[in-house]
Scaffold this motif. Structure first.
Motif, PDB file in Angstrom:
ATOM      1  N   GLN A  16      -8.365  20.405  -9.903  1.00 17.37           N
ATOM      2  CA  GLN A  16      -9.606  20.446 -10.658  1.00 17.37           C
ATOM      3  C   GLN A  16     -10.708  19.627  -9.987  1.00 17.37           C
ATOM      4  O   GLN A  16     -11.809  19.530 -10.516  1.00 17.37           O
ATOM      5  N   LEU A  17     -10.396  19.068  -8.826  1.00 15.44           N
ATOM      6  CA  LEU A  17     -11.320  18.153  -8.163  1.00 15.44           C
ATOM      7  C   LEU A  17     -11.823  18.700  -6.839  1.00 15.44           C
ATOM      8  O   LEU A  17     -11.103  19.389  -6.112  1.00 15.44           O
ATOM      9  N   MET A  18     -13.067  18.352  -6.512  1.00 13.51           N
ATOM     10  CA  MET A  18     -13.614  18.571  -5.188  1.00 13.51           C
ATOM     11  C   MET A  18     -14.533  17.394  -4.872  1.00 13.51           C
ATOM     12  O   MET A  18     -14.971  16.668  -5.769  1.00 13.51           O
ATOM     13  N   ALA A  19     -14.814  17.186  -3.594  1.00 17.38           N
ATOM     14  CA  ALA A  19     -15.660  16.062  -3.196  1.00 17.38           C
ATOM     15  C   ALA A  19     -16.569  16.492  -2.051  1.00 17.38           C
ATOM     16  O   ALA A  19     -16.167  17.269  -1.178  1.00 17.38           O
ATOM     17  N   LEU A  20     -17.797  15.984  -2.064  1.00 19.70           N
ATOM     18  CA  LEU A  20     -18.788  16.316  -1.045  1.00 19.70           C
ATOM     19  C   LEU A  20     -19.294  15.038  -0.372  1.00 19.70           C
ATOM     20  O   LEU A  20     -19.639  14.066  -1.042  1.00 19.70           O
ATOM     21  N   PHE A  21     -19.301  15.048   0.952  1.00 14.86           N
ATOM     22  CA  PHE A  21     -19.855  13.939   1.730  1.00 14.86           C
ATOM     23  C   PHE A  21     -21.056  14.473   2.497  1.00 14.86           C
ATOM     24  O   PHE A  21     -20.927  15.313   3.378  1.00 14.86           O
ATOM     25  N   ALA A  22     -22.257  13.999   2.147  1.00 16.16           N
ATOM     26  CA  ALA A  22     -23.478  14.401   2.829  1.00 16.16           C
ATOM     27  C   ALA A  22     -23.725  13.429   3.983  1.00 16.16           C
ATOM     28  O   ALA A  22     -23.978  12.244   3.768  1.00 16.16           O
ATOM     29  N   ASP A  23     -23.644  13.932   5.201  1.00 16.42           N
ATOM     30  CA  ASP A  23     -23.733  13.100   6.398  1.00 16.42           C
ATOM     31  C   ASP A  23     -25.190  12.779   6.726  1.00 16.42           C
ATOM     32  O   ASP A  23     -25.978  13.669   7.046  1.00 16.42           O
ATOM     33  N   THR A  24     -25.542  11.502   6.649  1.00 15.84           N
ATOM     34  CA  THR A  24     -26.899  11.072   6.994  1.00 15.84           C
ATOM     35  C   THR A  24     -27.115  10.987   8.502  1.00 15.84           C
ATOM     36  O   THR A  24     -28.220  10.730   8.948  1.00 15.84           O
ATOM     37  N   LYS A  45      -6.565  11.936   3.014  1.00 20.60           N
ATOM     38  CA  LYS A  45      -5.114  12.120   3.018  1.00 20.60           C
ATOM     39  C   LYS A  45      -4.484  11.332   1.883  1.00 20.60           C
ATOM     40  O   LYS A  45      -3.564  11.823   1.217  1.00 20.60           O
ATOM     41  N   TRP A  46      -4.968  10.115   1.646  1.00 19.54           N
ATOM     42  CA  TRP A  46      -4.369   9.264   0.609  1.00 19.54           C
ATOM     43  C   TRP A  46      -4.604   9.828  -0.790  1.00 19.54           C
ATOM     44  O   TRP A  46      -3.686   9.902  -1.600  1.00 19.54           O
ATOM     45  N   ILE A  47      -5.821  10.287  -1.070  1.00 16.92           N
ATOM     46  CA  ILE A  47      -6.135  10.722  -2.435  1.00 16.92           C
ATOM     47  C   ILE A  47      -5.701  12.155  -2.689  1.00 16.92           C
ATOM     48  O   ILE A  47      -5.533  12.569  -3.836  1.00 16.92           O
ATOM     49  N   GLY A  48      -5.507  12.934  -1.632  1.00 17.75           N
ATOM     50  CA  GLY A  48      -4.973  14.278  -1.798  1.00 17.75           C
ATOM     51  C   GLY A  48      -5.971  15.316  -2.263  1.00 17.75           C
ATOM     52  O   GLY A  48      -5.592  16.343  -2.833  1.00 17.75           O
ATOM     53  N   PRO A  50       0.834  -1.219   0.000  1.00 16.30           N
ATOM     54  CA  PRO A  50       0.000   0.000   0.000  1.00 16.30           C
ATOM     55  C   PRO A  50       0.860   1.257   0.000  1.00 16.30           C
ATOM     56  O   PRO A  50       1.974   1.272   0.525  1.00 16.30           O
ATOM     57  N   THR A  51       0.333   2.297  -0.612  1.00 16.35           N
ATOM     58  CA  THR A  51       1.027   3.576  -0.658  1.00 16.35           C
ATOM     59  C   THR A  51       0.421   4.518   0.372  1.00 16.35           C
ATOM     60  O   THR A  51      -0.747   4.403   0.726  1.00 16.35           O
ATOM     61  N   GLU A  52       1.229   5.450   0.858  1.00 19.12           N
ATOM     62  CA  GLU A  52       0.726   6.431   1.815  1.00 19.12           C
ATOM     63  C   GLU A  52      -0.129   7.488   1.131  1.00 19.12           C
ATOM     64  O   GLU A  52      -1.045   8.038   1.736  1.00 19.12           O
ATOM     65  N   VAL A  53       0.184   7.784  -0.116  1.00 28.62           N
ATOM     66  CA  VAL A  53      -0.605   8.723  -0.907  1.00 28.62           C
ATOM     67  C   VAL A  53      -0.779   8.158  -2.310  1.00 28.62           C
ATOM     68  O   VAL A  53       0.039   7.377  -2.790  1.00 28.62           O
ATOM     69  N   MET A  54      -1.852   8.560  -2.963  1.00 29.94           N
ATOM     70  CA  MET A  54      -2.089   8.125  -4.337  1.00 29.94           C
ATOM     71  C   MET A  54      -1.084   8.799  -5.260  1.00 29.94           C
ATOM     72  O   MET A  54      -0.888  10.011  -5.185  1.00 29.94           O
ATOM     73  N   PRO A  55      -0.422   8.050  -6.128  1.00 31.70           N
ATOM     74  CA  PRO A  55       0.527   8.666  -7.055  1.00 31.70           C
ATOM     75  C   PRO A  55      -0.134   9.758  -7.903  1.00 31.70           C
ATOM     76  O   PRO A  55      -1.270   9.591  -8.355  1.00 31.70           O
ATOM     77  N   LEU A 114     -11.064   7.101 -10.064  1.00 29.54           N
ATOM     78  CA  LEU A 114     -11.049   7.326 -11.510  1.00 29.54           C
ATOM     79  C   LEU A 114     -10.942   8.813 -11.829  1.00 29.54           C
ATOM     80  O   LEU A 114     -10.187   9.214 -12.728  1.00 29.54           O
ATOM     81  N   ALA A 115     -11.680   9.636 -11.080  1.00 27.15           N
ATOM     82  CA  ALA A 115     -11.625  11.082 -11.312  1.00 27.15           C
ATOM     83  C   ALA A 115     -10.230  11.630 -11.016  1.00 27.15           C
ATOM     84  O   ALA A 115      -9.716  12.489 -11.739  1.00 27.15           O
ATOM     85  N   ALA A 116      -9.600  11.114  -9.956  1.00 31.89           N
ATOM     86  CA  ALA A 116      -8.256  11.566  -9.591  1.00 31.89           C
ATOM     87  C   ALA A 116      -7.212  11.093 -10.602  1.00 31.89           C
ATOM     88  O   ALA A 116      -6.147  11.704 -10.730  1.00 31.89           O
ATOM     89  N   MET A 117      -7.503  10.015 -11.306  1.00 30.88           N
ATOM     90  CA  MET A 117      -6.613   9.559 -12.367  1.00 30.88           C
ATOM     91  C   MET A 117      -6.792  10.386 -13.638  1.00 30.88           C
ATOM     92  O   MET A 117      -5.859  10.546 -14.426  1.00 30.88           O
TER      93      MET A 117
END
Length: 209
Positions: free
Chosen positions: A113-121, A137-140, A39-44, A104-107
């Motif tokens: 150019q990326l953002m991510a949203l987590f809607a907490d149920t 942390k891994w995907i950056g 495993p890697t500490e961060v995504m290449p 896939l988006a990070a690749m």
């Protein structure tokens, strides 16, 4: 066989074991980490072209199945180019499907150019909340947590029945609407991506200008 129960565990060899119990018996499936995989500490942080080379190499040396490699390459190809000033927004639940789309988006796109949203149920497993900062942390890419009325508030005040197949009101009210409203508040013009193939989950990745 219709599955009645499915259990998951990790053995001493770090293998994922799935046990499915049905009316006629029990089946076990073991998913092992490929030999030599670490495993890697961060995504290449690679370009799409560099990812394509790695995937094809993994296909050739047998560390990735040919079917999986072609599905990944097809999915990456079907993600659209971004126009100047556009970003891609991933709806992220911490589950396996949204992890796959996020990766896939990070690749395909640059991290800026990326953002991510987590809607907490407000009713997720403790492991879900604990996993999010590790994956972030891994995907950056920062993951913005949106606070919602929660599944119990939704059931108590607006939807007096649990979600079910065909009536997934929790997805609509606790995920899609809060994310849409947040993007509106931030001033984004939203363009929802409709996938060209089944390899990219429909509607999970959207573009925002």
């Amino acid at each position: 066989m219709k599955i009645q129960h499915a259990f998951f565990e990790i053995d001493k060899q770090n293998e994922l074991i799935t046990s499915c119990k049905g009316p006629i018996g029990e089946s076990h499936f073991i998913f092992s980490v490929p030999s030599g995989c670490r495993p890697t500490e961060v995504m290449p942080d690679l370009t799409p072209g560099e990812w394509e080379i790695r995937i094809r190499q993994a296909k050739m040396n047998g560390s990735m199945s040919a079917i999986l490699a072609e599905k990944v390459l097809s999915s990456l190809e079907n993600l659209p180019d971004l126009s100047s000033g556009q970003n891609a927004c991933v709806s992220f639940s911490n589950g396996k499907d949204s992890q796959a789309v996020f990766i896939l988006a990070a690749m395909r796109y640059r991290r800026d150019q990326l953002m991510a949203l987590f809607a907490d149920t407000q009713d997720e497993w403790p492991e879900t909340y604990a996993f999010q900062p590790v994956f972030e942390k891994w995907i950056g890419v920062p993951i913005k947590t949106l606070h919602t009325e929660g599944i119990h508030g939704l059931l108590r005040h607006r939807m007096p029945f649990w979600p079910m197949k065909g009536r997934r009101h929790c997805t609509k009210n606790l995920k899609m609407h809060p994310q849409r409203d947040y993007l509106d508040e931030m001033g984004y013009d939203q363009v929802r991506l409709q996938a060209c193939t089944a390899d990219v989950m429909r509607g999970t990745l959207g573009r925002v200008a």
